[in-house]
Motif scaffolding. Structure first.
Motif: not given
Length: 335
Positions: A252-281
């Motif tokens: 979306s055009a939202a100026f800020y998007v954030g999520a709660l979680g540790s660095r390890r959780n964030q890395a795993a989250r980005k991997e899920r979003l990229a592999e399963h939902f096709g979000l770009s870098a």
């Protein structure tokens, strides 16, 4: 235009509808260390009641005296817009509390027609930008759609100000942390929305000024149509809820998007979003996580402060970038 200045317009409209005489003061130019930026608004009622501010207080006192003097003498009552300058020398700057010899130029205008105020408030409530132009010689007002990057323009005879929508914050999750974030955000004049479909949280966090949105988070984000005045923060700690909301928010055009979680959780989250939902870098790079500024926060209140501090930091940087970019071609005049 800050949303606090939209509240000034709301007060001016309410006062005028109630039969009060109202005058608006707009900061149009500043030199030196002025307390309020160009575009800041102040509404003055005939009994001296104020909404908003243009300085630290002394200028407001003088404006009240000017207004009362004019309104108490009908023959000298203000009938058209005019320019007023404060702090032209060190002595006057000190008298009016302007630091470092600051100078303040204001346009004062009586509110005789509230139609343009209603127009601006309706458009900004629909999350649209509005440019309003005032001709100081005739008092004529016109409004049109504006584009991001436009800012106040004053040439001595015409004044164009841009009114933007209220900043809004969508929180995914209605737990203790969300409640703390919501409380602080409402104090900062954000429009706060909370979405949490979990039955256990249906009755949690009924806070004044906070709107609960029904539905699944990803559906809510899509229906909200986030714009450049919207921040979205996922705080449930449940990937089934947070990830689906983030999937929509990061596109979306939202100026800020954030999520709660540790660095390890964030890395795993980005991997899920990229592999399963096709979000770009590029889309994933927009995700702020761990959410908030690193201030050593531990309690829900401290974490809430860190989250809002980061949101404000990103918001203000976006505003500066928008003002630095050349405005695109203006929209057609709206009725």
């Amino acid at each position: 235009m800050e949303s606090l200045d939209l509240r000034v317009l709301e007060d001016a409209l309410q006062w005028a509808r109630a039969g009060h005489r109202v005058e608006l003061a707009t900061v149009v130019q500043t030199w030196g260390s002025a307390p309020r930026p160009p575009g800041a608004l102040l509404a003055i009622r005939e009994d001296g009641q104020l909404s908003g501010s243009v300085s630290g207080g002394c200028v407001e006192d003088d404006l009240i005296a000017r207004a009362k003097a004019g309104w108490n003498a009908p023959s000298t009552a203000p009938a058209s817009p005019r320019l007023v300058v404060y702090g032209v020398d060190q002595e006057e700057a000190a008298r009016f509390g302007l630091p470092c010899g600051g100078t303040l130029r204001l346009v004062l205008e009586p509110v005789s027609d509230t139609g343009w105020i209603e127009h601006v408030l309706q458009r900004t409530a629909a999350h649209r930008l509005v440019a309003r132009t005032l001709d100081l010689r005739s008092g004529r007002v016109s409004c049109r759609d504006a584009v991001r990057g436009e800012s106040l323009v004053f040439d001595g005879t015409t004044l164009t100000t841009v009114f933007g929508p209220k900043w809004r914050l969508l929180l995914i999750g209605a737990g203790q942390l969300s409640q703390a974030v919501a409380q602080i955000a409402t104090m900062m004049d954000f429009e706060v929305l909370i979405c949490d479909p979990r039955e256990e949280y249906v009755c949690v966090g009924d806070l004044p000024g906070v709107q609960r949105l029904a539905g699944m988070p990803d559906d809510v984000v899509r229906e909200l149509i986030p714009d450049a005045h919207t921040a979205i923060v996922a705080l449930t700690h449940d990937p089934k809820l947070d990830d689906m909301a983030l999937l929509e928010a990061l596109k979306s055009a939202a100026f800020y998007v954030g999520a709660l979680g540790s660095r390890r959780n964030q890395a795993a989250r980005k991997e899920r979003l990229a592999e399963h939902f096709g979000l770009s870098a590029d889309e994933l790079s927009r995700l702020h996580g761990p959410v908030g500024l690193a201030i050593g926060a531990r309690t829900p209140a401290e974490i809430a402060v860190s989250i809002l501090a980061e949101i404000v930091q990103v918001k203000n940087a976006a505003v500066l970038r928008a003002h630095a970019e050349p405005a695109q071609s203006s929209c057609l005049t709206s009725s």
